[in-house]
Design an enzyme around this catalytic site. Sequence first.
Site, PDB file in Angstrom:
ATOM      1  N   ASP A  34      -9.434   3.661  10.180  1.00  0.00           N
ATOM      2  CA  ASP A  34      -9.777   3.000  11.441  1.00  0.00           C
ATOM      3  C   ASP A  34     -10.520   1.704  11.115  1.00  0.00           C
ATOM      4  O   ASP A  34     -11.371   1.697  10.222  1.00  0.00           O
ATOM      5  CB  ASP A  34     -10.677   3.938  12.271  1.00  0.00           C
ATOM      6  N   ASN A  35     -10.211   0.645  11.846  1.00  0.00           N
ATOM      7  CA  ASN A  35     -10.938  -0.614  11.599  1.00  0.00           C
ATOM      8  C   ASN A  35     -12.092  -0.808  12.587  1.00  0.00           C
ATOM      9  O   ASN A  35     -12.758  -1.846  12.575  1.00  0.00           O
ATOM     10  CB  ASN A  35      -9.991  -1.829  11.659  1.00  0.00           C
ATOM     11  N   THR A  38     -11.706  -1.140  18.310  1.00  0.00           N
ATOM     12  CA  THR A  38     -11.905  -0.671  19.692  1.00  0.00           C
ATOM     13  C   THR A  38     -12.429   0.772  19.694  1.00  0.00           C
ATOM     14  O   THR A  38     -12.327   1.462  20.695  1.00  0.00           O
ATOM     15  CB  THR A  38     -10.586  -0.739  20.506  1.00  0.00           C
ATOM     16  N   ASP A  59      -8.368  -2.072   8.071  1.00  0.00           N
ATOM     17  CA  ASP A  59      -7.360  -2.461   9.048  1.00  0.00           C
ATOM     18  C   ASP A  59      -6.001  -2.045   8.497  1.00  0.00           C
ATOM     19  O   ASP A  59      -5.632  -2.462   7.388  1.00  0.00           O
ATOM     20  CB  ASP A  59      -7.428  -3.984   9.247  1.00  0.00           C
ATOM     21  N   LYS A  96       0.963  -6.043  16.068  1.00  0.00           N
ATOM     22  CA  LYS A  96       1.094  -5.719  14.637  1.00  0.00           C
ATOM     23  C   LYS A  96       0.830  -4.254  14.332  1.00  0.00           C
ATOM     24  O   LYS A  96       1.528  -3.647  13.525  1.00  0.00           O
ATOM     25  CB  LYS A  96       0.132  -6.589  13.813  1.00  0.00           C
ATOM     26  N   LYS A 110       7.043   9.416   4.938  1.00  0.00           N
ATOM     27  CA  LYS A 110       8.302   9.566   4.188  1.00  0.00           C
ATOM     28  C   LYS A 110       8.014   9.970   2.749  1.00  0.00           C
ATOM     29  O   LYS A 110       8.590  10.922   2.224  1.00  0.00           O
ATOM     30  CB  LYS A 110       9.045   8.219   4.240  1.00  0.00           C
ATOM     31  N   TYR A 150       1.478  -4.702  24.508  1.00  0.00           N
ATOM     32  CA  TYR A 150       1.310  -3.242  24.400  1.00  0.00           C
ATOM     33  C   TYR A 150       2.629  -2.539  24.708  1.00  0.00           C
ATOM     34  O   TYR A 150       3.101  -1.716  23.922  1.00  0.00           O
ATOM     35  CB  TYR A 150       0.213  -2.799  25.367  1.00  0.00           C
ATOM     36  N   TYR A 164      13.633   5.687  11.493  1.00  0.00           N
ATOM     37  CA  TYR A 164      13.219   6.426  10.290  1.00  0.00           C
ATOM     38  C   TYR A 164      13.703   7.874  10.362  1.00  0.00           C
ATOM     39  O   TYR A 164      14.042   8.469   9.352  1.00  0.00           O
ATOM     40  CB  TYR A 164      11.685   6.386  10.128  1.00  0.00           C
ATOM     41  N   THR A 180      -5.426   8.982  30.126  1.00  0.00           N
ATOM     42  CA  THR A 180      -6.271  10.087  29.670  1.00  0.00           C
ATOM     43  C   THR A 180      -7.726   9.626  29.704  1.00  0.00           C
ATOM     44  O   THR A 180      -8.000   8.441  29.515  1.00  0.00           O
ATOM     45  CB  THR A 180      -5.848  10.502  28.248  1.00  0.00           C
TER      46      THR A 180
END
Length: 324
Positions: A34-35, A38, A59, A96, A110, A150, A164, A180
């Site tokens: 987690d960066n 938020t 990040d 990104k 994978k 988003y 994938y 939520t």
Amino acid sequence: MKKRQVLISGGAGFIGSHLCDYYIQKGYRVWCIDNLSTSSIENIKHILNLPEFKFIQEDLITFKTSLLKHKFDMVFHLASPASPLDYFRLPLETLKVNSVGTEKMLEIAKSSSAKFLFSSTSEVYGNPLISPQPETYWGNVNPIGSRSVYDEGKRYGEALVMTYHRRYRVDTRIIRIFNTYGERMRLNDGRVIPNFIAQILHGKPLTIYGNGKQTRSFCYIDDLIKGIVKMIEVDYHLPINLGNPDEFTILQLAEIIQKIAGIKTQIEFLPPLEDDPKQRRPDISKAKKLLHWEPVVSIEEGLKKTLNYFRSLVSQPQWNKKGK
Ligand code: UDP
């Protein structure tokens, strides 16, 4: 016996931190990346020093995944700004983390032959022209508006996950999370429930964007987590809606929150947000059948718990100082 390993991106966030708790309690070793853009270290401080919890403050976009030497059993990709105010503020980061970030997490899954889960959103339906929204609905999305970072980010993410799955046989899952709420949301997160509660607790008017007749359906965090952990166990690869089908207008929500708090404040109508969906309500028949899951926490019960949580936050000195 070797502990099973779970990797959760966005694990310090509102939903991610509850998922970390769940797997820690189940005896897994949990890796959280987690960066904190938020999210908050506060959400994971109770597990931070446990030997079975590993926090990587990085990040995902720039993180060198080759540094992860472990094989994982499950990989959850939850990292992304999710509040409109956050993704308006972080548009490129949102695009990104849902494109490059999703690909990185898929590559990890994978190479580990792990189960993979992508947290998508009801926003993929845009401003829906049918209600409730079933998973088969393709949506009504403005591809270039300010919300598109988003909506389209998540739509691209879903396309990547399915690719994938089809090309590399990665054992993927996609959940479309509807609104939520609950403990560990930020008080200044910008979404409607924390906003209304913060405004009530500070004696300020409730801000409503537009006429307040737009609808949403709100799911309490505990119900959502139960759905997520069931989803990773089933052999199903198409998207599944997870949310509470009880639908309210934003005006109704304002009244319910005021009633629960026992505080009446004024309502201030503000200009509508661009492309703000007029209605949103999940069709959860698939989740009911496949997962034997449906939300059980009523809006009143969930809001009471959330209100208590925010009350305890507001009583902390830093909030009083900021006067937020
Ligand atoms: N909203 C509002 N006042 C606020 C925050 C949000 O009227 O202070 C409205 C917003 O315009 C939207 C709904 O509440 O119609 C839900 O907004 P939120 O940001 O919680 O999530 P969204 O469903 O839009 O992603």
